[in-house]
Scaffold this active site. Structure first.
Site, mmCIF file in Angstrom:
data_model
loop_
_atom_site.group_PDB
_atom_site.id
_atom_site.type_symbol
_atom_site.label_atom_id
_atom_site.label_comp_id
_atom_site.label_asym_id
_atom_site.label_seq_id
_atom_site.Cartn_x
_atom_site.Cartn_y
_atom_site.Cartn_z
ATOM 1 N N ASP A 296 91.819 -11.889 -61.698
ATOM 2 C CA ASP A 296 93.018 -12.156 -62.503
ATOM 3 C C ASP A 296 93.899 -10.913 -62.577
ATOM 4 O O ASP A 296 95.129 -11.001 -62.543
ATOM 5 C CB ASP A 296 92.635 -12.605 -63.919
ATOM 6 C CG ASP A 296 92.498 -14.115 -64.017
ATOM 7 O OD1 ASP A 296 92.306 -14.762 -62.965
ATOM 8 O OD2 ASP A 296 92.598 -14.655 -65.134
ATOM 9 N N LYS B 40 78.157 -2.248 -62.073
ATOM 10 C CA LYS B 40 78.049 -1.352 -63.237
ATOM 11 C C LYS B 40 76.645 -0.756 -63.198
ATOM 12 O O LYS B 40 75.848 -0.854 -64.140
ATOM 13 C CB LYS B 40 78.313 -2.176 -64.518
ATOM 14 C CG LYS B 40 78.471 -1.363 -65.784
ATOM 15 C CD LYS B 40 79.748 -0.556 -65.853
ATOM 16 C CE LYS B 40 79.773 0.288 -67.105
ATOM 17 N NZ LYS B 40 80.833 1.303 -67.099
ATOM 18 N N TYR C 256 77.215 -16.143 -66.364
ATOM 19 C CA TYR C 256 77.752 -17.459 -66.721
ATOM 20 C C TYR C 256 76.701 -18.553 -66.609
ATOM 21 O O TYR C 256 76.863 -19.637 -67.159
ATOM 22 C CB TYR C 256 78.965 -17.816 -65.847
ATOM 23 C CG TYR C 256 80.178 -16.940 -66.091
ATOM 24 C CD1 TYR C 256 80.218 -15.999 -67.106
ATOM 25 C CD2 TYR C 256 81.303 -17.057 -65.289
ATOM 26 C CE1 TYR C 256 81.324 -15.185 -67.307
ATOM 27 C CE2 TYR C 256 82.428 -16.257 -65.482
ATOM 28 C CZ TYR C 256 82.418 -15.323 -66.492
ATOM 29 O OH TYR C 256 83.516 -14.535 -66.685
ATOM 30 N N ASP D 130 84.668 -0.444 -64.269
ATOM 31 C CA ASP D 130 85.730 0.130 -65.108
ATOM 32 C C ASP D 130 86.707 0.922 -64.246
ATOM 33 O O ASP D 130 87.933 0.823 -64.410
ATOM 34 C CB ASP D 130 85.158 0.973 -66.256
ATOM 35 C CG ASP D 130 83.967 1.832 -65.831
ATOM 36 O OD1 ASP D 130 83.452 1.649 -64.716
ATOM 37 O OD2 ASP D 130 83.552 2.699 -66.621
ATOM 38 N N ASP E 161 85.664 -12.556 -61.989
ATOM 39 C CA ASP E 161 86.559 -13.374 -62.805
ATOM 40 C C ASP E 161 87.697 -12.500 -63.347
ATOM 41 O O ASP E 161 88.885 -12.824 -63.237
ATOM 42 C CB ASP E 161 85.726 -13.971 -63.961
ATOM 43 C CG ASP E 161 86.452 -15.055 -64.711
ATOM 44 O OD1 ASP E 161 87.588 -15.388 -64.330
ATOM 45 O OD2 ASP E 161 85.888 -15.574 -65.687
#
Ligand code: NAD
Length: 360
Positions: free
Chosen positions: A252, A192, A142, A224, A248
């Site tokens: 959620d 990852k 980001y 994942d 992020d």
């Protein structure tokens, strides 16, 4: 009597509605525990764009930096979506996070027994879930450079950069391990590393930092798999530490375990002034109707007391009050079972404040 100065940004949509209820809760804590909370209001997001032309006015930055903690509602909405990137409400939020150097975002996801039916997952899967997602907040894709859109025609490219330094990984993993010590002493680091070099560094540094905490168990999981495990068997997680983008998304996802985004609080800490906000947005679809769930923001006020002002007993008082009103059956629309009576934003806030005053 101790006095605490709290900066308050209501923001847009339901932001000001839910913030009003969190303020009531803090005032009730103040009355009961003998603290004076002084609230100073500032503009950010769409409200700031309308009033000043920019999403983060300088006096907001100055005022917030001069306070002991920031209580933030939510910003954004369709009216400001088509502005250039640097003038969008979200640009103001990202800059404020950077200004406050709030590099750690804490997002607890707790499934209350009273709300176990509100989750879209089976009760036997979610019951007892109590996860703390620790998300790195000021690094990663980001903020990484180079970023942009360049080129022409079919060769036009959009690009961003995922980048982490050892220092950034060290401090977030160290915080996660420290917080785990007050919980079940398990940290799952999500990355990852099978594909990304930035994740390989993350894993290496996380492993090294965790050696400072022999009493905390560190495990690693690919993102994942973590996304799948969170809904398959959420109780396996205690503290989850991860980078900005994975955090992020996963936080959620974790929020949905609890039944409503309207229940989840967050704390962004690390810098001199902590930044406390519910994880939901400005919910333009329900703004102005008095039906938003204020519990996420009231729970956010509890995090502000705990992590921002170091008032642990007061934080627990707010959390007990939330549980007590839920146990009595009070529900806003988003957490109500079909056919059950619902209360509005204000009634829920009043009930929590009354509990804060009256709980033994
Ligand atoms: P949202 O979180 O605002 O809403 C998603 C859904 O959840 C909506 O149906 C909404 O009604 C519901 N919801 C959210 N909070 C609720 C509450 N307290 N009580 C009951 N229901 C609630 O997400 P969105 O719709 O994707 O975004 C709306 C706007 O908010 C956008 O402009 C977005 O950019 C902004 N946003 C801001 C923040 C922030 O300020 N930190 C975070 C996320 C989104």
């Amino acid at each position: 009597m101790a006095t605490y100065t709290i900066s308050v940004i209501g923001g847009d949509g339901i932001g000001p509605e839910v913030i009003a209820e969190a303020r009531k809760a803090l005032l009730a804590v103040g009355e009961r525990c003998g603290h004076a909370f002084v609230f100073r209001e500032y503009l950010a997001g769409g409200a700031a764009i309308d009033a000043t032309g920019v999403p983060l006015p300088e006096d907001t930055v100055r005022g917030v930096k001069d306070s002991q903690a920031l209580l933030f509602g939510a910003i954004g909405g369709p009216r400001w979506e088509n502005l250039p990137h640097h003038l969008k409400p979200e640009a103001g939020l990202l800059r404020l996070r950077r200004e406050l150097d709030a590099w750690a975002n804490l997002r607890p996801a707790i499934v209350f027994d009273e709300l176990v039916e509100a989750s879209t997952l089976k009760p036997e899967v979610v019951r007892g879930t109590d996860i703390l997602v620790v998300r790195e907040l000021t690094g990663g894709i980001y903020f990484g450079t180079p970023r942009g859109i360049s080129g022409e025609g079919a060769e036009r490219r959009g690009f961003n950069t995922e980048v982490y330094s050892e220092r950034e990984v060290e401090r977030i993993v160290r915080l996660a391990c420290t917080l785990a010590r007050a919980r079940r002493r398990q940290v799952c680091s999500v990355d990852k590393a099978n594909v990304l070099e930035s994740s390989q560094l993350w894993r290496e540094v996380a492993t090294r930092v965790a050696r400072e905490f022999p009493d905390v168990r560190l495990t690693h999981m690919y993102v994942d798999n973590a996304a799948m495990q969170l809904i398959r068997a959420p109780r396996q997680f205690d503290v989850v530490v991860t980078n900005n983008m994975f955090g992020d998304i996963l936080s959620d996802e974790a929020s949905q375990l609890t039944g409503s985004i309207g229940m989840l609080a967050s704390a962004s800490i690390g810098g001199p002034v902590g930044f406390f906000e519910p994880i939901h947005g400005s919910a333009p679809d329900i703004a102005g109707q008095g039906i938003a769930n204020p519990l996420a923001t009231i729970a956010t006020a509890a995090l502000l007391l705990r992590h921002g002002l170091r008032l642990e007993a007061e934080a627990q008082l707010v959390e007990r009050a939330i549980r007590a009103v839920l146990a009595e059956g009070l529900r806003t629309r988003d957490i109500a079972q079909p056919g059950c009576a619902v209360v509005g934003t204000r009634e829920m806030g009043d009930a929590v404040a009354a509990k804060i005053r009256s709980l033994p």
